[in-house]
Design an enzyme around this catalytic site. Structure first.
Site, short mmCIF file in Angstrom:
data_model
loop_
_atom_site.label_atom_id
_atom_site.label_comp_id
_atom_site.label_asym_id
_atom_site.label_seq_id
_atom_site.Cartn_x
_atom_site.Cartn_y
_atom_site.Cartn_z
N LYS A 230 19.25 -14.12 8.71
CA LYS A 230 18.09 -13.97 7.44
C LYS A 230 17.01 -13.03 8.24
CE LYS A 230 19.79 -17.86 5.16
NZ LYS A 230 19.34 -18.92 4.09
N1 GLU Z 1 21.69 -24.45 1.57
C1 GLU Z 1 22.85 -24.01 2.41
C2 GLU Z 1 22.43 -22.77 2.91
O1 GLU Z 1 21.65 -22.07 2.36
C3 GLU Z 1 24.12 -23.88 1.64
C4 GLU Z 1 24.86 -25.34 1.14
C5 GLU Z 1 26.24 -25.26 0.73
O2 GLU Z 1 26.59 -24.34 -0.12
O3 GLU Z 1 26.80 -26.33 0.86
O4 GLU Z 1 23.22 -22.50 4.11
#
Ligand code: GLU
Length: 297
Positions: A230
């Site tokens: 990111k």
């Molecule tokens: N919040 C997690 C992320 O942004 C993804 C979680 C999921 O898709 O289980 O990496």
């Protein structure tokens, strides 16, 4: 809740703007849900206060909207779910399936960071809570894209954290609670989370919650073979110009070229994609970002 119908989701953490890898997960989960005639939900995974960037969640939702990816139900914010997580945690504690733990990362370093028993003598004022993972806890599941998977959670992961010592809910508990409560039948996400899946299934079983189907999409790698991060400033998605990134994501998902008429607006493009989407073409291996660039994009 009727789980005979497909319910998918995209669940970003608000740690920065959405990037190309996020778009792949968003578009992939959206296409698979729509292709199955199902619903597609968005959840903001804002439990890790330390990593959250102010305004990022709103920015991510605006980006999804600009790309034509609209959730079918109101967005669920994990920051509003503390009461439910606490209830589930209490249940595990009462059943003796979870325990308070004062071990620090450095104290566990000698055991490779894996917790099998507490190594500190004195409890701390604010302990973490871990799930007890029994010896022999070997989890097997079929990934819809990658086939049979298996992890010895006891040996490879150990007792894992549900509530952190800093008071934040751990991702594993929050995601399991929310996938169940939102009636998610299919979890489609990046392959960086493949390794978390066995833990999540173990937790679902401990809590008596249903296990959804899992499909882990390939990761897009940079020239050095690393995951696109990111922090790579070149890659946040451009809300003002969604079509090139959408087309690139479509290509990364192994799908065929779109006709010119399907390339004018995000909605037209998504419509054209749905007409042509073939899940059998999804690639099973990670993708080099450089290989996606071509004259037609
Ligand atoms: N919040 C997690 C992320 O942004 C993804 C979680 C999921 O898709 O289980 O990496």
């Amino acid at each position: 809740m009727d789980t005979s119908h497909y319910r998918g989701r995209f669940a970003p953490s608000p740690t920065g703007p959405l990037h190309f890898g996020s778009l792949l997960a968003a578009l992939g989960s959206w296409l698979l849900a729509r292709h199955a005639g199902g619903r597609w939900l968005v959840r903001i995974e804002d439990v890790d206060r330390g990593r959250e960037v102010a305004g990022a969640a709103r920015d991510q939702l605006d980006t999804l909207a600009a790309f034509g990816l609209h959730p079918d139900e109101p967005v669920l914010w994990q920051s509003s779910r503390g009461e439910r997580y606490r209830e589930l945690l209490q249940r595990l504690l009462h059943q003796g399936l979870a325990f308070e733990c004062s071990c620090s990362r450095s104290e566990l370093a000698a055991a490779g960071g894996i917790h099998h028993r507490c190594v500190v003598a004195a409890p701390r004022p604010r302990p973490a809570v871990r799930l007890k993972v029994a010896a022999g806890a070997v989890l097997a599941f079929d990934d819809l894209l990658r086939g049979p998977q298996r992890q010895d959670v006891h040996a490879e992961v150990g007792d894992f954290v549900l509530l952190r010592a800093d008071g934040c809910w751990a991702y594993q508990l929050a995601v399991v609670a929310d996938d169940a409560d939102q009636g998610i039948t299919h979890v489609v996400r990046g392959a960086d989370l493949l390794d978390s899946t066995a833990r999540q299934i173990l937790l679902q079983r401990a809590l008596g919650l249903p296990t959804p189907r899992y499909l882990h999409l390939p990761l897009v790698l940079d020239a050095d073979g690393h995951k696109l991060s990111k922090s790579m400033a070149a890659l946040p998605l451009d809300r003002g110009d969604p079509l090139p990134a959408l087309a690139l994501a479509w290509k990364a998902l192994g799908q065929p070229a779109l006709p010119a008429a399907g390339r004018r607006t995000p909605d037209a493009m998504l419509h054209a994609m749905l007409q042509r989407f073939d899940p059998a073409r999804l690639p099973r291996c990670n993708i080099a970002f450089a290989s996606l660039r071509g004259p037609n994009l």
